[in-house]
Write a protein that holds these residues in place. Structure first.
Motif, PDB file in Angstrom:
ATOM      1  N   GLU A  39     -25.556  99.727   3.324  1.00  0.00           N
ATOM      2  CA  GLU A  39     -25.534 101.194   3.357  1.00  0.00           C
ATOM      3  C   GLU A  39     -25.384 101.763   1.950  1.00  0.00           C
ATOM      4  O   GLU A  39     -24.970 102.897   1.777  1.00  0.00           O
ATOM      5  N   SER A  40     -25.659 100.980   0.948  1.00  0.00           N
ATOM      6  CA  SER A  40     -25.635 101.349  -0.471  1.00  0.00           C
ATOM      7  C   SER A  40     -24.249 101.729  -0.993  1.00  0.00           C
ATOM      8  O   SER A  40     -24.111 102.531  -1.912  1.00  0.00           O
ATOM      9  N   VAL A  41     -23.211 101.162  -0.423  1.00  0.00           N
ATOM     10  CA  VAL A  41     -21.856 101.337  -0.950  1.00  0.00           C
ATOM     11  C   VAL A  41     -21.709 100.375  -2.128  1.00  0.00           C
ATOM     12  O   VAL A  41     -22.047  99.205  -2.028  1.00  0.00           O
ATOM     13  N   THR A  42     -21.208 100.869  -3.258  1.00  0.00           N
ATOM     14  CA  THR A  42     -21.083 100.002  -4.432  1.00  0.00           C
ATOM     15  C   THR A  42     -19.646  99.795  -4.895  1.00  0.00           C
ATOM     16  O   THR A  42     -19.403  98.993  -5.787  1.00  0.00           O
ATOM     17  N   ASN A  43     -18.698 100.526  -4.312  1.00  0.00           N
ATOM     18  CA  ASN A  43     -17.298 100.390  -4.715  1.00  0.00           C
ATOM     19  C   ASN A  43     -16.431 100.047  -3.516  1.00  0.00           C
ATOM     20  O   ASN A  43     -16.664 100.530  -2.408  1.00  0.00           O
ATOM     21  N   CYS A  44     -15.409  99.226  -3.761  1.00  0.00           N
ATOM     22  CA  CYS A  44     -14.565  98.744  -2.675  1.00  0.00           C
ATOM     23  C   CYS A  44     -13.112  98.663  -3.138  1.00  0.00           C
ATOM     24  O   CYS A  44     -12.838  98.278  -4.275  1.00  0.00           O
ATOM     25  N   ALA A  45     -12.198  99.005  -2.234  1.00  0.00           N
ATOM     26  CA  ALA A  45     -10.768  98.825  -2.461  1.00  0.00           C
ATOM     27  C   ALA A  45     -10.248  97.921  -1.344  1.00  0.00           C
ATOM     28  O   ALA A  45     -10.497  98.174  -0.171  1.00  0.00           O
ATOM     29  N   VAL A  46      -9.574  96.832  -1.721  1.00  0.00           N
ATOM     30  CA  VAL A  46      -9.059  95.873  -0.749  1.00  0.00           C
ATOM     31  C   VAL A  46      -7.533  95.919  -0.772  1.00  0.00           C
ATOM     32  O   VAL A  46      -6.916  95.604  -1.785  1.00  0.00           O
ATOM     33  N   ASP A  47      -6.942  96.326   0.349  1.00  0.00           N
ATOM     34  CA  ASP A  47      -5.497  96.436   0.466  1.00  0.00           C
ATOM     35  C   ASP A  47      -4.914  95.068   0.817  1.00  0.00           C
ATOM     36  O   ASP A  47      -5.148  94.541   1.897  1.00  0.00           O
ATOM     37  N   LEU A  48      -4.172  94.497  -0.129  1.00  0.00           N
ATOM     38  CA  LEU A  48      -3.544  93.183   0.068  1.00  0.00           C
ATOM     39  C   LEU A  48      -2.043  93.279   0.307  1.00  0.00           C
ATOM     40  O   LEU A  48      -1.340  92.276   0.282  1.00  0.00           O
ATOM     41  N   SER A  49      -1.541  94.464   0.580  1.00  0.00           N
ATOM     42  CA  SER A  49      -0.095  94.649   0.727  1.00  0.00           C
ATOM     43  C   SER A  49       0.473  93.931   1.945  1.00  0.00           C
ATOM     44  O   SER A  49       1.667  93.632   1.981  1.00  0.00           O
ATOM     45  N   GLU A  50      -0.357  93.643   2.952  1.00  0.00           N
ATOM     46  CA  GLU A  50       0.102  92.976   4.165  1.00  0.00           C
ATOM     47  C   GLU A  50      -0.354  91.517   4.242  1.00  0.00           C
ATOM     48  O   GLU A  50      -0.279  90.907   5.304  1.00  0.00           O
ATOM     49  N   ILE A  51      -0.841  90.964   3.134  1.00  0.00           N
ATOM     50  CA  ILE A  51      -1.233  89.547   3.098  1.00  0.00           C
ATOM     51  C   ILE A  51      -0.003  88.730   2.718  1.00  0.00           C
ATOM     52  O   ILE A  51       0.549  88.894   1.638  1.00  0.00           O
ATOM     53  N   ARG A  52       0.413  87.843   3.631  1.00  0.00           N
ATOM     54  CA  ARG A  52       1.617  87.023   3.384  1.00  0.00           C
ATOM     55  C   ARG A  52       1.305  85.824   2.510  1.00  0.00           C
ATOM     56  O   ARG A  52       2.121  85.401   1.700  1.00  0.00           O
ATOM     57  N   TYR A  53       0.105  85.248   2.702  1.00  0.00           N
ATOM     58  CA  TYR A  53      -0.234  83.989   2.031  1.00  0.00           C
ATOM     59  C   TYR A  53      -1.724  83.985   1.715  1.00  0.00           C
ATOM     60  O   TYR A  53      -2.536  84.475   2.494  1.00  0.00           O
ATOM     61  N   ILE A  54      -2.064  83.435   0.568  1.00  0.00           N
ATOM     62  CA  ILE A  54      -3.460  83.300   0.177  1.00  0.00           C
ATOM     63  C   ILE A  54      -3.646  81.926  -0.457  1.00  0.00           C
ATOM     64  O   ILE A  54      -2.776  81.456  -1.195  1.00  0.00           O
ATOM     65  N   ASN A  55      -4.748  81.252  -0.106  1.00  0.00           N
ATOM     66  CA  ASN A  55      -5.022  79.937  -0.707  1.00  0.00           C
ATOM     67  C   ASN A  55      -6.298  80.017  -1.538  1.00  0.00           C
ATOM     68  O   ASN A  55      -6.848  81.096  -1.754  1.00  0.00           O
ATOM     69  N   SER A  56      -6.773  78.864  -1.989  1.00  0.00           N
ATOM     70  CA  SER A  56      -7.952  78.853  -2.867  1.00  0.00           C
ATOM     71  C   SER A  56      -9.193  79.401  -2.162  1.00  0.00           C
ATOM     72  O   SER A  56     -10.020  80.052  -2.795  1.00  0.00           O
ATOM     73  N   SER A  57      -9.316  79.164  -0.864  1.00  0.00           N
ATOM     74  CA  SER A  57     -10.461  79.718  -0.127  1.00  0.00           C
ATOM     75  C   SER A  57     -10.386  81.240  -0.103  1.00  0.00           C
ATOM     76  O   SER A  57     -11.401  81.923  -0.256  1.00  0.00           O
ATOM     77  N   GLY A  58      -9.190  81.775   0.092  1.00  0.00           N
ATOM     78  CA  GLY A  58      -9.017  83.228   0.082  1.00  0.00           C
ATOM     79  C   GLY A  58      -9.332  83.825  -1.279  1.00  0.00           C
ATOM     80  O   GLY A  58      -9.976  84.869  -1.383  1.00  0.00           O
TER      81      GLY A  58
END
Length: 115
Positions: A39-58
């Motif tokens: 849909e031609s969106v070029t900007n993104c904001a990703v809210d990570l405030s509720e992510i408890r854990y992230i690994n290399s795949s994430g």
């Protein structure tokens, strides 16, 4: 992990909760982003405030998303990463690559071109 997305002022806003650890959860995230890129969106904001854990795949998924937006002339901002994601970003030195905002309003301000 759960993922919700919405458009706000032409910016894709993605909210993630749970653990960002790769498939199959991240497939939903990538599909949602790809749909909005169509849909031609070029900007993104990703809210990570509720992510408890992230690994290399994430981390790989976040880098992949950043690449998608930058290759289209856009940008991606991470919103308020929780403690573990913040530590992983610092450990991998990706905190120098990703723009980080303290809240949604700041992220939208960074991503919205000045009128």
């Amino acid at each position: 992990m759960t993922c919700t997305s919405s458009l706000k002022g032409g910016v894709l806003l993605v909210r993630l909760t749970g653990d960002l650890i790769g498939s199959p959860d991240t497939e939903q995230l990538i599909e949602s982003v790809n749909q909005h890129l169509g849909e031609s969106v070029t900007n993104c904001a990703v809210d990570l405030s509720e992510i408890r854990y992230i690994n290399s795949s994430g981390i790989g998924v976040l880098v992949s998303l950043l690449t998608k937006f930058r290759s289209r002339g856009g940008e991606m901002v991470l919103i308020n990463p929780a403690d573990h994601p913040k530590k992983i970003l610092a450990l991998t030195k990706l905190n120098n690559i990703f723009a980080v905002a303290s809240d949604e309003a700041s992220a939208l301000q960074q991503l919205t071109p000045a009128a």
